[in-house]
Design a protein around this motif. Structure first.
Motif, mmCIF file in Angstrom:
data_model
loop_
_atom_site.group_PDB
_atom_site.id
_atom_site.type_symbol
_atom_site.label_atom_id
_atom_site.label_comp_id
_atom_site.label_asym_id
_atom_site.label_seq_id
_atom_site.Cartn_x
_atom_site.Cartn_y
_atom_site.Cartn_z
ATOM 1 N N ARG A 65 -14.079 30.428 8.681
ATOM 2 C CA ARG A 65 -15.493 29.819 9.351
ATOM 3 C C ARG A 65 -14.767 29.235 10.521
ATOM 4 N NH1 ARG A 65 -16.939 26.508 5.658
ATOM 5 N NH2 ARG A 65 -15.384 25.066 6.273
ATOM 6 N N GLU A 66 -13.718 28.659 10.467
ATOM 7 C CA GLU A 66 -12.717 27.879 11.867
ATOM 8 C C GLU A 66 -12.825 29.349 12.763
ATOM 9 O OE1 GLU A 66 -13.041 24.998 12.771
ATOM 10 O OE2 GLU A 66 -14.324 24.660 10.762
ATOM 11 N N TYR A 69 -16.037 30.403 14.300
ATOM 12 C CA TYR A 69 -16.605 29.388 15.140
ATOM 13 C C TYR A 69 -15.803 29.561 16.759
ATOM 14 C CZ TYR A 69 -19.369 27.028 11.803
ATOM 15 O OH TYR A 69 -20.403 26.390 10.953
ATOM 16 N N ARG A 99 -19.437 22.393 14.238
ATOM 17 C CA ARG A 99 -19.969 23.732 14.620
ATOM 18 C C ARG A 99 -20.419 23.902 15.959
ATOM 19 N NH1 ARG A 99 -23.881 21.750 11.237
ATOM 20 N NH2 ARG A 99 -25.860 22.137 11.987
#
Length: 153
Positions: A65-66, A69, A99
């Protein structure tokens, strides 16, 4: 895309707390696989903007997810350098609730889907011009390092 104006949990409290202290979210302009686009008011500059809330697939591991992003932020910053008339102007990238949110020029007008619903199929020459304009804009985006994953003419 859902233009119903519905507000989801992402916007809870948005009327009371502007995003990044400056962008007051309004109606949903559309939603798709990569996120939700809101009409918003830039209270600092007194203008309407579009704000994309980036959505990631459910169940994505934190590290992935990082990375996603970070890629979104890099590509938004690259798009801001494009300057091509077919590429929406990116004004800002802010991080809120962990986010990225992309603040862009609000483009008013009919979508291609709306135009087709109202006027029917495009004549072949017009369809070719639209296709070429989209390809030119994508080429400009690619030239600055943006790989567009959600083409919406």
């Amino acid at each position: 895309m859902d233009g119903s104006g519905a507000r989801g949990p992402e916007a809870e409290g948005a009327a009371d707390r502007p995003l990044a202290g400056r962008y007051r979210l309004g109606a949903v302009l559309g939603a798709g696989g990569t996120g939700t686009v809101w009409q918003a008011r830039d209270e600092e500059l007194g203008r309407d903007v579009a704000v994309k809330e980036v959505r990631v697939p459910a169940g994505l591991e934190a590290a992935e997810r990082e990375r996603l992003y970070a890629r979104v932020e890099r590509e938004a910053l690259a798009a801001a350098r494009s300057g091509h008339r077919g590429v929406v102007t990116v004004y800002d990238v802010v991080v809120a609730d962990g986010r990225p949110w992309i603040v862009m020029e609000l483009v008013r007008g009919l979508s291609l889907a709306d135009a087709l619903m109202g006027d029917g199929p495009l004549p072949p020459a017009r369809a070719a011009r639209v296709g070429l304009a989209v390809l030119e804009a994508l080429g400009a985006a690619h030239a600055v390092g943006v790989v567009h994953r959600d083409v919406t003419p």
